[in-house]
Design a protein around this motif. Structure first.
Motif, PDB file in Angstrom:
ATOM      1  N   GLY A 205     -33.631 -36.110  26.999  1.00 21.55           N
ATOM      2  CA  GLY A 205     -34.093 -36.064  25.614  1.00 21.55           C
ATOM      3  C   GLY A 205     -35.117 -37.146  25.318  1.00 21.55           C
ATOM      4  N   PHE A 206     -34.912 -38.340  25.856  1.00 23.22           N
ATOM      5  CA  PHE A 206     -35.872 -39.424  25.635  1.00 23.22           C
ATOM      6  C   PHE A 206     -37.245 -39.079  26.197  1.00 23.22           C
ATOM      7  CE2 PHE A 206     -32.145 -42.425  25.267  1.00 23.22           C
ATOM      8  CZ  PHE A 206     -32.414 -42.783  23.954  1.00 23.22           C
ATOM      9  N   ILE A 207     -37.281 -38.469  27.386  1.00 27.34           N
ATOM     10  CA  ILE A 207     -38.582 -38.228  28.023  1.00 27.34           C
ATOM     11  C   ILE A 207     -39.235 -36.932  27.562  1.00 27.34           C
ATOM     12  CG2 ILE A 207     -37.862 -39.501  30.075  1.00 27.34           C
ATOM     13  CD1 ILE A 207     -37.909 -36.704  31.490  1.00 27.34           C
ATOM     14  N   THR A 208     -38.542 -36.151  26.740  1.00 22.91           N
ATOM     15  CA  THR A 208     -39.152 -34.916  26.233  1.00 22.91           C
ATOM     16  C   THR A 208     -39.366 -34.950  24.724  1.00 22.91           C
ATOM     17  OG1 THR A 208     -36.934 -33.898  26.146  1.00 22.91           O
ATOM     18  CG2 THR A 208     -38.281 -33.461  28.099  1.00 22.91           C
ATOM     19  N   LEU A 209     -38.359 -35.408  23.972  1.00 22.41           N
ATOM     20  CA  LEU A 209     -38.464 -35.350  22.514  1.00 22.41           C
ATOM     21  C   LEU A 209     -39.515 -36.312  21.967  1.00 22.41           C
ATOM     22  CD1 LEU A 209     -34.673 -35.155  21.537  1.00 22.41           C
ATOM     23  CD2 LEU A 209     -36.314 -33.280  21.649  1.00 22.41           C
ATOM     24  N   PHE A 210     -39.663 -37.489  22.595  1.00 23.99           N
ATOM     25  CA  PHE A 210     -40.549 -38.519  22.048  1.00 23.99           C
ATOM     26  C   PHE A 210     -41.609 -38.977  23.051  1.00 23.99           C
ATOM     27  CE2 PHE A 210     -36.242 -38.968  20.294  1.00 23.99           C
ATOM     28  CZ  PHE A 210     -36.496 -38.707  18.959  1.00 23.99           C
ATOM     29  N   VAL A 211     -41.876 -38.151  24.043  1.00 22.00           N
ATOM     30  CA  VAL A 211     -42.751 -38.600  25.125  1.00 22.00           C
ATOM     31  C   VAL A 211     -44.187 -38.810  24.659  1.00 22.00           C
ATOM     32  CG1 VAL A 211     -43.495 -36.343  25.979  1.00 22.00           C
ATOM     33  CG2 VAL A 211     -43.166 -38.236  27.592  1.00 22.00           C
ATOM     34  N   ALA A 212     -44.603 -38.178  23.553  1.00 28.68           N
ATOM     35  CA  ALA A 212     -45.964 -38.376  23.044  1.00 28.68           C
ATOM     36  C   ALA A 212     -46.200 -39.817  22.617  1.00 28.68           C
ATOM     37  CB  ALA A 212     -46.232 -37.434  21.867  1.00 28.68           C
TER      38      ALA A 212
ATOM     39  N   MET B 174     -27.556 -38.142  31.990  1.00 30.21           N
ATOM     40  CA  MET B 174     -28.868 -37.625  32.395  1.00 30.21           C
ATOM     41  C   MET B 174     -29.494 -36.744  31.316  1.00 30.21           C
ATOM     42  SD  MET B 174     -29.893 -38.765  35.298  1.00 30.21           S
ATOM     43  CE  MET B 174     -29.284 -40.337  34.710  1.00 30.21           C
ATOM     44  N   VAL B 175     -28.669 -35.992  30.594  1.00 30.25           N
ATOM     45  CA  VAL B 175     -29.206 -35.119  29.542  1.00 30.25           C
ATOM     46  C   VAL B 175     -29.739 -35.948  28.378  1.00 30.25           C
ATOM     47  CG1 VAL B 175     -28.553 -33.396  27.807  1.00 30.25           C
ATOM     48  CG2 VAL B 175     -27.835 -33.105  30.174  1.00 30.25           C
ATOM     49  N   ILE B 176     -29.062 -37.043  28.042  1.00 28.35           N
ATOM     50  CA  ILE B 176     -29.575 -37.940  27.004  1.00 28.35           C
ATOM     51  C   ILE B 176     -30.907 -38.544  27.449  1.00 28.35           C
ATOM     52  CG2 ILE B 176     -29.153 -40.115  25.788  1.00 28.35           C
ATOM     53  CD1 ILE B 176     -27.523 -37.790  24.699  1.00 28.35           C
ATOM     54  N   GLN B 177     -31.000 -38.928  28.717  1.00 29.93           N
ATOM     55  CA  GLN B 177     -32.277 -39.430  29.247  1.00 29.93           C
ATOM     56  C   GLN B 177     -33.351 -38.349  29.175  1.00 29.93           C
ATOM     57  OE1 GLN B 177     -33.719 -39.335  33.392  1.00 29.93           O
ATOM     58  NE2 GLN B 177     -32.964 -41.428  33.488  1.00 29.93           N
TER      59      GLN B 177
ATOM     60  N   GLY C  51     -32.369 -50.107  27.724  1.00 24.27           N
ATOM     61  CA  GLY C  51     -31.065 -50.737  27.549  1.00 24.27           C
ATOM     62  C   GLY C  51     -29.933 -49.830  27.976  1.00 24.27           C
ATOM     63  N   LYS C  52     -30.016 -48.538  27.638  1.00 27.10           N
ATOM     64  CA  LYS C  52     -28.971 -47.592  28.031  1.00 27.10           C
ATOM     65  C   LYS C  52     -28.904 -47.453  29.550  1.00 27.10           C
ATOM     66  CE  LYS C  52     -27.359 -42.878  27.403  1.00 27.10           C
ATOM     67  NZ  LYS C  52     -26.931 -42.790  28.808  1.00 27.10           N
ATOM     68  N   GLN C  53     -30.073 -47.390  30.212  1.00 22.52           N
ATOM     69  CA  GLN C  53     -30.089 -47.222  31.656  1.00 22.52           C
ATOM     70  C   GLN C  53     -29.526 -48.453  32.367  1.00 22.52           C
ATOM     71  OE1 GLN C  53     -33.853 -44.092  32.007  1.00 22.52           O
ATOM     72  NE2 GLN C  53     -34.127 -46.196  32.612  1.00 22.52           N
TER      73      GLN C  53
ATOM     74  N   LEU D 256     -45.160 -43.657  29.530  1.00 23.54           N
ATOM     75  CA  LEU D 256     -44.502 -44.282  30.677  1.00 23.54           C
ATOM     76  C   LEU D 256     -43.003 -43.952  30.744  1.00 23.54           C
ATOM     77  CD1 LEU D 256     -46.122 -47.844  30.776  1.00 23.54           C
ATOM     78  CD2 LEU D 256     -46.648 -45.868  32.205  1.00 23.54           C
ATOM     79  N   ALA D 257     -42.482 -43.208  29.762  1.00 25.32           N
ATOM     80  CA  ALA D 257     -41.050 -42.873  29.766  1.00 25.32           C
ATOM     81  C   ALA D 257     -40.637 -42.111  31.026  1.00 25.32           C
ATOM     82  CB  ALA D 257     -40.692 -42.071  28.507  1.00 25.32           C
ATOM     83  N   PRO D 258     -41.413 -41.095  31.489  1.00 26.96           N
ATOM     84  CA  PRO D 258     -41.021 -40.434  32.747  1.00 26.96           C
ATOM     85  C   PRO D 258     -40.999 -41.370  33.943  1.00 26.96           C
ATOM     86  CG  PRO D 258     -42.597 -39.078  31.537  1.00 26.96           C
ATOM     87  CD  PRO D 258     -42.545 -40.411  30.844  1.00 26.96           C
TER      88      PRO D 258
END
Length: 870
Positions: free
Chosen positions: A637-644, A632-635, A576-578, A648-650
């Motif tokens: 965070g999405f692909i690193t903090l909760f990627v487990a 981009m920095v918020i993005q 939604g943010k993207q 498919l987040a990356p």
């Protein structure tokens, strides 16, 4: 009468066409020789401030001319709407060389003779991705040195009109504009174009684009770099091509160039993470049929016979475990052995990304002549707002000059107000998150009751469970709240940063960055932290449930785990943010420009000049890049903090960034005025933020694997509690559900109806059964699992951190060849300068200059020898 007016208008336009012989794309004064380096515009409105504004403009323009700038004014009759005056500014050679020395601008002294790198054998395979050489490298590579007025013959000055690039020229003129005084008001000296723009004296100040973006200029003296950038960079059909970073830097300056270099490098590195994440997802997809947990849940003889305790008090009924069959199958897509591997991989990937970016940044610093550029130089330059608002003065220990300063007492008061405001807004986010949690708890019971008692929903009950329905609606509601709070806080953050009166532009940006990042970190990630680390963890058990505010029963996780709900939350907020970000960045400026230019497009071409076309575009603003970095920095965070929780987040981020590069380049090239060029040798404070998030991501992913996914309980069962050697995971679901005796339900929890007179029900926990002496207390298996989770977190963190630090130690921040080139260039530059000084001394000696003594000549030769030895 009407026909007469039309005839007069026709004559007026005809007169203007005949008067103006220049092309509408001309970027020169009327003489066709002097280049327009900057444009000021204003509207002559006859209000009570009219005379004051007129006096300010006269004084300001007079002082600009005293500073050496040349001005040419276009009367409002010449403008498209007949209302706007345009003041065109040209910086002559004497002004350029004076301020080039002040700003320490580096210029060419000799063509670079260092051999280029050996060609990569794989270059032929990458040929389809390459751009033409004249686009990638628009200028030859030179050795450079800071400009000095006394050594002009040392530099490669072929043509004074083109020696300084347009971006250098507009940077110099902007420097003068921001410091030029325009009078004294209320006993204070006033200066700077920014204050004149704020008080309405001028309506706009901007450098010109060099041509239209969709076609080349008719004037052969125009570089047409904007057209080249549009054709080779800003069109989406070129998404697979490399970026012309040298041309971007030449046209827009180093600060914008370094952003696109970072964004491009980040996107390239995302490709590797996206491929590995896709493989992990496909592994989960292909092994869905082998997942013993979902098989047991779906089996009518196992899951169909297990009666689960009600999902809410009083209104909900008992339900059978196999009703969650489909959701448990889908949860295996993200909750499998590959999840652990991907979490570890991303911990290493983020280190590789940051380390390799340092190397890429070091190479750009060398190639873009930023090696000796220190941002401390800019820190010495005070913000005009700081100088205007600070009346007290003290001596600067560096410059030894008197300059304004803000007393400590005033600073303390302002910081207290600022800190309180930020704390209030962060508290507001937490309050809104609690409101969403209350919504989840209240709606959860309603969904559970509705789905159990509505016949029409029976076909979708297997897929749309109460947990999933609650999660999806709550995530959408949370996203709406996030965007509203974000919109409001942006304005508050700018207001409180202005109120603090930062001393320099860099200090201003850093303070605003930390405020905005702190707020958005809490705003975007708080809901994900709740689902990952709090939901389903403090539920209690039947007969002793835990309640929020003693009213709403805390949420339980699905029998297959909470990871699928975290995935849902992450997907909705991130996607939604993207989508919203791209709409804001591309569609909104386009609509604004279309609306502003809809009348002008109907006019003859000669009536719509280059400065008028640019005037009708949007303003990029001093904080334009700030918002791009923040997004981009918020993005990141999405692909690193909760990627487990979502491999498919990356991949989502990669697809967004491929679009983001082209959207950003398109809007910058076509929809915005040309920004003032600025220097920057790094991404600044964002580097430290990325480093902090990289470290935090290891911790969060370790906790997600341990506490949110079901991997550790399964492994403990597999190795310690399994009784079937042929199928070690069989019986896991039955083992993970505890037994509760229905007669022990208090009236508050007991369902209104018990249609089949069940005696027991099951719930997700590890507790002793009702016939045990330690009734409903945690079993030893619970403590074994908890110990295994804590041990896993410690081991995973240590392993990943050790690998991270080892990788960081192994990869030097500056490539060896770049170090060698920097040393070589410094040596040759010093040699050239020393030889030049030696030649000058010889000339002076030959001319009989007594000041050129023999000792001075010997000292200069000795310095050259020392330079060679070094």
């Amino acid at each position: 009468r009407q026909s007469g007016r039309r005839y007069n208008l026709f004559l007026k336009r005809r007169l203007r066409i005949d008067k103006r012989h220049q092309s509408k794309d001309s970027i020169f004064f009327r003489d066709g020789v002097r280049r327009i380096d900057f444009v000021l515009s204003y509207v002559d409105d006859l209000n009570k401030e009219w005379e004051k504004k007129l006096e300010r403009r006269k004084e300001f323009e007079s002082n600009l001319q005293k500073a050496g700038l040349e001005l040419e004014t276009e009367d409002k009759k010449e403008s498209e709407d007949g209302k706007i005056y345009f003041v065109k500014i040209h910086a002559p050679w004497e002004v350029l060389i004076t301020y080039a020395e002040v700003l320490n601008i580096k210029v060419p002294i000799r063509e670079n003779d260092i051999p280029s790198m050996v060609e990569n054998p794989l270059d032929c395979m990458l040929a389809p991705l390459r751009l033409p050489e004249n686009v990638m490298h628009p200028e030859p590579d030179y050795f450079t040195a800071p400009f000095s007025k006394d050594k002009q013959e040392l530099y490669l000055i072929n043509d004074e009109s083109t020696f300084f690039s347009p971006s250098m020229r507009n940077r110099i003129v902007n420097y003068i504009l921001t410091r030029c005084p325009y009078g004294t008001e209320e006993g204070k000296k006033k200066f700077g174009i920014k204050r004149l723009l704020n008080n309405g004296t001028y309506s706009a100040a901007y450098p010109l684009h060099d041509c239209q973006y969709w076609k080349k200029a008719n004037d052969p003296n125009c570089d047409n770099e904007r057209y080249t950038l549009y054709m080779e960079w800003a069109r989406f059909l070129r998404f697979y091509k490399e970026q012309p970073l040298d041309l971007i830097r030449k046209y827009y300056g180093e600060k914008i160039g370094i952003y696109f270099a970072w964004l491009g490098f980040y996107t390239e590195m995302l490709f590797l993470a996206a491929v590995v994440g896709l493989i992990c997802f496909l592994y989960g997809l292909f092994t869905m049929d082998e997942n013993m947990s979902s098989k047991e849940i779906c089996d009518p003889a196992i899951g169909g016979e297990i009666i689960m305790c009600p999902l809410c008090d009083r209104d909900c009924e008992y339900w059978r475990l196999n009703t969650t069959c489909q959701s448990s199958e889908y949860s295996h897509l993200f909750d499998n052995v590959a999840t652990l591997f991907f979490a570890i991989f991303m911990g290493i990937w983020v280190t590789l990304f940051l380390e390799f970016w340092k190397r890429r940044q070091a190479r750009l610093k060398y190639e873009w002549d930023l090696v000796d550029f220190e941002e401390e130089q800019q820190q010495l330059q005070l913000r005009p707002e700081y100088e205007a608002k600070c009346t007290q003065k003290k001596k600067n220990p560096v410059t030894q000059e008197m300059e304004p300063y803000l007393p400590i007492t005033s600073q303390a008061v302002r910081f207290c107000i600022s800190g309180t405001t930020v704390l209030f807004w962060v508290s507001l986010i937490i309050a809104s998150m609690i409101a969403v949690i209350v919504y989840r708890l209240a709606v959860y019971a309603a969904f559970a009751s509705l789905m159990e008692n509505t016949e029409q929903l029976q076909p979708v009950r297997g897929l749309l469970t109460p947990q999933l329905a609650t999660s999806v609606t709550a995530s959408c509601l949370n996203f709406v709240i996030i965007m509203i709070l974000n919109f409001l806080y942006e304005r508050i953050a700018i207001w409180i940063t202005d109120m603090e009166i930062p001393r320099t532009h860099m200090e201003y940006e850093n303070r605003l960055t930390m405020k905005m990042f702190l707020f958005q970190f809490v705003n975007y990630y708080s809901s994900c932290f709740y689902v990952a680390f709090f939901k389903g963890k403090f539920v209690g058990y039947p007969g002793a449930y835990t309640y929020m505010f003693n009213r709403w029963r805390n949420e339980e996780c699905d029998p297959a785990g909470c990871l699928i709900e975290l995935t849902t939350q992450l997907t909705i907020v991130m996607a939604g943010k993207q989508i919203w970000g791209n709409i804001q960045e591309a569609i909104v400026p386009w609509i604004c420009n279309w609306w502003g230019r809809r009348k002008a497009r109907n006019n003859p071409e000669n009536l719509y000049s280059r400065w008028e076309q640019d005037h009708d575009l949007q303003t990029f603003g001093a904080l334009g890049l700030f918002y791009e970095y923040l997004e981009m920095v918020i993005q990141f965070g999405f692909i690193t903090l909760f990627v487990a929780s979502f491999p498919l987040a990356p991949l989502l981020a990669l697809m967004n960034n491929i679009l983001e590069i082209r959207v950003d380049s398109w809007k910058l090239t076509t929809q915005y005025r040309r920004p003032v060029a600025a220097k920057a040798h790094s991404i600044g404070v964002w580097q430290e933020i990325l480093n902090g998030m990289a470290i935090l991501s290891v911790v969060t992913n370790a906790f997600i694997v341990a506490f949110t996914s079901d991997m550790i309980p399964r492994l403990v069962y597999y190795y310690a509690y399994s009784e079937d050697e042929d199928s070690p995971m069989s019986g896991y679901i039955n083992n993970s559900l505890s037994v509760f005796q229905i007669s022990d339900f208090p009236d508050r929890n007991k369902p209104k109806l018990n249609r089949e007179d069940f005696v027991i029900c099951r719930y997700r926990d590890y507790r002793y059964p009702p016939d045990h002496e330690r009734k409903y207390l945690h079993t030893m298996q619970f403590w074994h699992i908890l110990a295994a989770k804590l041990a896993f977190i410690i081991i995973m963190e240590h392993v990943v951190f050790i690998v991270k630090f080892f990788v960081a130690w192994m990869i030097p921040d500056v490539p060896a060849d770049v170090k060698a080139k920097i040393k070589r260039e410094k040596y040759l530059t010093q040699k050239i300068l020393h030889e030049y000084e030696l030649e000058k001394l010889k000339e002076r000696l030959c001319q009989g200059d007594k000041r050129a003594t023999e000792k001075e000549f010997i000292a200069t030769e000795g310095r050259m020898e020392l330079s060679r030895a070094m």
